[in-house]
Scaffold this active site. Structure first.
Site, PDB file in Angstrom:
ATOM      1  N   ASP A  64       0.839  -1.199   0.000  1.00 22.15           N
ATOM      2  CA  ASP A  64       0.000   0.000   0.000  1.00 22.15           C
ATOM      3  C   ASP A  64       0.874   1.248   0.000  1.00 22.15           C
ATOM      4  O   ASP A  64       1.961   1.260   0.603  1.00 22.15           O
ATOM      5  CB  ASP A  64      -0.913   0.013   1.227  1.00 22.15           C
ATOM      6  N   ASP A  66       0.551   5.333   0.842  1.00 23.41           N
ATOM      7  CA  ASP A  66      -0.246   6.423   1.394  1.00 23.41           C
ATOM      8  C   ASP A  66       0.424   7.758   1.111  1.00 23.41           C
ATOM      9  O   ASP A  66       1.666   7.871   1.113  1.00 23.41           O
ATOM     10  CB  ASP A  66      -0.422   6.248   2.901  1.00 23.41           C
ATOM     11  N   ASP A 143       2.311   7.386  15.050  1.00 30.65           N
ATOM     12  CA  ASP A 143       2.542   6.518  16.203  1.00 30.65           C
ATOM     13  C   ASP A 143       4.018   6.246  16.460  1.00 30.65           C
ATOM     14  O   ASP A 143       4.554   6.591  17.511  1.00 30.65           O
ATOM     15  CB  ASP A 143       1.755   5.206  16.040  1.00 30.65           C
TER      16      ASP A 143
END
Length: 452
Positions: A64, A66, A143
């Site tokens: 993926d 982003d 995070d």
């Protein structure tokens, strides 16, 4: 929320120019590059961000990609007709190119709880958060430091605001900000730490792991459906064995799979061998590109409690079939309070467990009836995993393995005189299957190999 309390960090930009890192555009999906270039050409900042940058720096191949930008979701929607806005907690845009979806998120801010924007916090947890900010603020909102790296499409550099590049080099996971505060915001971050450490073969920083014991119970408040998704990421992504061992080492296993933790605490080494071999087999199948099913995985993880509970009820004169059904129902009901396993998987789990006693019945009709069962193969594979339980179980697995290799008429003849059921010991009386002769290699003149 106070800025310093949230991040406990001050952004300090380090720019790694193209010649000092390994990221190449040829390893970035064409769809992601199209999104990055169009945003940049429209005058917006555009960065590849998060796991894709981290994995590219480690030499991996991200699934993926982003994108982070200073364009708002509505501005992204206007720029890309092939996009749609999603999310309530985090509003963002999905830009669709055929089967590929590029997630585009606006830089998030670290403003005060009572400040501008759409942020809602309940008991320390962020339940809605659509406050836009700068790239520096966005980095502090992420995070782990290794996930706060930005690949700049304008000059192909990597921008590091929090020390993520150093963590990539040292193979360690540091949480951004105060760990206790960040875990209270989202307890699932503890599982994410375990998953990333297992996937990347990193260690978790001591300060990041320290709150697990105290805050682990907060996982009980996470949505069971979300924990199911996290379980799949932990165990079905090719690093399940490492994830399981790390969950146990960090003390988080009992908050996700309490029945598994209880069974292992009883010191059953055969059960541990079964679980670890099952996870290792799953990892191997993923590596080979083969299909895997959550049903078999959860059947492995919960087997010890189901087996022990069924045996307990049978000692109380409960019929075996009823005992197994009760045990399966009880354990699944308890587990689904933590991890919402869909019914289509729990039905398969129940069948795999329920077929285990039937392997001990080797009368002719029952053997062929069991072989015709739609879950026979999964149940047989499960039986092989149980080999460490006892020599009898191992012999039983060998018997059924041998039986499947025989032609039906040969197997029927071997079982014809065993109406009373002689058990697995009858394997020695059955004829051995004929070994197949190896094919000669295909000739250069025109034969085709099996790999053609």
């Amino acid at each position: 929320m106070n800025h310093d309390a949230r991040t406990n960090a001050t952004p300090a930009l380090r720019i790694i120019p193209r010649e000092q890192h390994v990221i190449s555009r040829k390893n970035i999906s064409k769809a992601a590059l199209r999104v990055l270039y169009r945003l940049n050409e429209a005058g917006y900042q555009a960065y590849l961000v998060g796991g894709a940058v981290r994995d590219l720096l480690l030499g991996g191949h991200p699934k993926d990609f982003d994108v982070a930008t200073n364009a708002t979701p509505d501005e992204v929607k206007k720029l890309f007709r092939n996009s749609r806005l999603i999310g309530r907690r985090f509003r963002l845009a999905h830009v669709v190119y055929g089967p590929e979806i590029i997630e585009v998120a606006t830089f998030r801010g670290t403003g005060e709880e009572e400040g501008e924007g759409d942020r809602h916090i309940v008991d320390g947890r962020i339940v809605r958060d659509n406050v836009w900010g700068t790239i520096e603020e966005d980095a502090l909102r992420r995070d782990f430091r290794v996930n706060a790296l930005y690949y700049d499409i304008s000059d192909f550099s990597v921008r590091d605001y929090v020390g993520g590049m150093q963590d990539v080099e040292n193979r360690v996971l540091h949480l951004i900000g105060d760990p206790a505060t960040r875990y209270r915001e989202d307890p699932v971050r503890m599982l994410r730490a375990v998953r990333l450490a297992a996937k990347l073969d990193f260690r978790i920083d001591t300060a990041a792991a320290a709150p697990f014991a105290e805050l682990g119970p907060l996982l009980a408040d996470a949505a069971p459906a979300r924990l199911f998704d996290e379980s799949l990421k932990l165990f079905l992504a090719g690093h399940g064995l490492k994830s399981f061992r790390m969950l146990e080492q960090t003390g988080l296993l009992k908050f996700m799979f309490p029945a598994t933790a209880r069974a292992l605490k009883r010191g059953d080494e055969a059960l541990r061998a079964l679980i670890e071999q099952g996870l290792a087999n799953t990892d191997a199948r993923v590596a080979e590109g083969k299909s895997v099913t959550p049903a078999f995985l959860f059947a492995v993880l919960l087997w010890g409690e189901v087996r022990d509970l069924a045996h307990t009820w049978m000692t109380k004169d409960v019929e075996p079939v009823t005992a197994w059904e009760r045990a399966a129902t009880h354990v699944i009901a308890e587990q689904c309070q933590r991890v919402a396993i869909p019914r289509r998987f729990t039905l398969t789990m129940e069948e795999i467990w329920g077929l285990q006693p039937r392997f001990e019945q080797v009368q002719r009709k029952r053997v062929f009836r069991l072989m015709a069962h739609p879950r026979f193969r999964a149940a047989f594979d499960f039986l092989l995993l149980r080999a460490a339980e006892s020599p009898a179980i191992r012999q039983l697995g060998e018997w059924w393995d041998h039986a499947q290799q025989l032609p039906p008429e040969t197997l029927a003849a071997a079982l014809a005189g065993s109406a009373s059921g002689g058990g697995a010991s009858e394997a020695s009386a059955m004829p051995k299957p004929r070994k197949r002769r190896k094919r000669k290699a295909a000739s250069k003149s025109g034969g085709k190999s099996d790999q053609a």
